[in-house]
Design a protein around this motif. Structure first.
Motif, PDB file in Angstrom:
ATOM      1  N   SER A 119       0.845  -1.192   0.000  1.00 17.04           N
ATOM      2  CA  SER A 119       0.000   0.000   0.000  1.00 17.04           C
ATOM      3  C   SER A 119       0.881   1.243   0.000  1.00 17.04           C
ATOM      4  N   GLU A 120       0.343   2.319  -0.513  1.00 17.94           N
ATOM      5  CA  GLU A 120       1.117   3.542  -0.697  1.00 17.94           C
ATOM      6  C   GLU A 120       1.704   4.066   0.618  1.00 17.94           C
ATOM      7  N   ASN A 121       0.970   3.893   1.714  1.00 22.73           N
ATOM      8  CA  ASN A 121       1.438   4.403   3.006  1.00 22.73           C
ATOM      9  C   ASN A 121       2.129   3.341   3.858  1.00 22.73           C
ATOM     10  N   SER A 122       2.470   2.218   3.251  1.00 20.96           N
ATOM     11  CA  SER A 122       3.123   1.133   3.984  1.00 20.96           C
ATOM     12  C   SER A 122       4.517   1.552   4.445  1.00 20.96           C
ATOM     13  N   ILE A 179      -4.409  -6.479   0.163  1.00 17.91           N
ATOM     14  CA  ILE A 179      -3.366  -5.483   0.446  1.00 17.91           C
ATOM     15  C   ILE A 179      -4.006  -4.208   0.994  1.00 17.91           C
ATOM     16  N   ARG A 180      -5.060  -3.762   0.337  1.00 17.65           N
ATOM     17  CA  ARG A 180      -5.695  -2.503   0.735  1.00 17.65           C
ATOM     18  C   ARG A 180      -6.310  -2.597   2.132  1.00 17.65           C
ATOM     19  N   GLN A 181      -6.799  -3.785   2.496  1.00 18.99           N
ATOM     20  CA  GLN A 181      -7.439  -3.961   3.800  1.00 18.99           C
ATOM     21  C   GLN A 181      -6.444  -4.347   4.898  1.00 18.99           C
ATOM     22  N   GLY A 182      -5.178  -4.493   4.538  1.00 15.95           N
ATOM     23  CA  GLY A 182      -4.164  -4.803   5.534  1.00 15.95           C
ATOM     24  C   GLY A 182      -4.088  -6.264   5.924  1.00 15.95           C
TER      25      GLY A 182
END
Length: 334
Positions: A119-122, A179-182
């Motif tokens: 994710s972009e903020n990972s 991925i988006r949901q963690g």
């Protein structure tokens, strides 16, 4: 691995015994059984549409679930050819399967590659950040596992650290959402699923297979050695047609390739959508007409030896493949 090997050897023995019933000098097989893929067109199907197969016919027996499953079906006589990641072929050969790779059928280039995304903020920015994290892959023991572990090794992680990176099997259609949901820290995206995910934004690549290894052919089509021995003319017709279909796709426009794929899917009547092929960009195959290079197997032999999945020297690249039947290979065996 031991259970797999015993099961495979048992199935292979059954296939060999059945094959012993073929009379010497019998007419060569003219119908080749194979597994396809929903919403996709294989090169033999393209070769058939272009008229390259001559009197050799294809018989679709269903869709494959994975590359390793596809080549096991070929090795045990359920089909006459199958394709998989070259590393999976090495492992199957190490398990005494009497198979030979005859042509390359997929790979990675700047247009067609697999990416490993977060994710972009990972907070994950480097290989070492993956220790203790989860990465989604479509199957184990194949292309994505090999590439991920090669990336980790090249980035300096120890074998103990690499073991702490957890690979999670997940259907590719669910990877983006996970991925988006963690639910995953990173995931493998390729083809249309990658393109659509990137269009939506919010993801960034940690690395790609083509960035790691450069353009390369990643998988090959295998046939049983006894089938090749009994059917040399049919094998040559099949591989030649396959190679010409690859070369056709390598040299024709993207629009023409997609239009032909859509036509094939419409004609075969399998109640499937052609939406996926509209995102086709390239074959990804490095060699003209699918010619196989020794390094394409040696890379994964070295990896499997390091992983201790095979013994040093147990499998040699020269025993895995042949370009003998490929007209673009100069008629030379490996």
């Amino acid at each position: 691995m031991i259970k797999f090997r015993h099961a495979l050897l048992s199935a292979l023995l059954t296939a060999v015994v059945a094959g012993c019933g073929v009379a010497s000098g019998a007419t060569e097989a003219k119908v080749l059984r194979y597994q396809g893929s929903t919403g996709a067109v294989t090169f033999p199907e393209l070769a058939e549409e272009l008229g390259y197969l001559g009197d050799v016919k294809l018989k679709w027996v269903g869709n494959t679930t994975s590359g390793p499953q596809d080549i096991q079906s070929a090795a045990t006589g359920q089909t006459d050819f199958g394709g998989a990641f070259d590393g999976a072929i090495v492992k199957l050969k190490a398990a005494k399967a009497p198979i030979k790779a005859v042509i390359g059928y997929y790979g990675a280039d700047q247009e067609n590659f697999s990416g490993y995304y977060v994710s972009e903020n990972s907070p994950i920015r480097a290989a070492r950040d993956l220790v203790g994290k989860k990465i989604g892959v479509n199957t184990l023991g194949a292309h994505h596992e090999a590439v991920i572990k090669e990336y980790l090794r090249r980035e300096g992680l120890t074998p103990e650290e690499i073991k702490q990176v957890q690979l999670v099997v997940i259907p590719p259609v669910n990877t983006e959402q996970a991925i988006r949901q963690g639910q995953l820290d990173a995931g493998t995206l390729t083809g249309v699923l990658k393109d659509k995910a990137l269009e939506r934004g919010g993801l960034r690549p940690l690395f790609t297979d083509v960035g790691l290894l450069g353009p390369f052919t990643a998988g090959s089509i295998v046939m049983r050695e006894d089938f090749i021995a009994r059917n040399p003319a049919t094998t040559r017709t099949f591989v030649t047609a396959f190679a010409k279909a690859v070369e056709w796709a390598q040299t024709h426009s993207r629009e023409e390739v997609i239009a032909t794929f859509e036509k094939i899917i419409a004609k075969r009547g399998r109640n499937e959508s052609a939406d996926t092929v509209r995102f086709w960009k390239s074959t990804g195959i490095a060699g003209k007409g699918g010619v196989i290079a020794a390094k394409e197997f040696q890379t994964w032999i070295d990896w499997l030896e390091r992983e201790r999945d095979i013994r040093p020297g147990q499998v040699k690249a020269a025993d895995l493949y042949t370009n003998e039947f490929n007209p673009y290979g100069g008629g030379s065996a490996s």
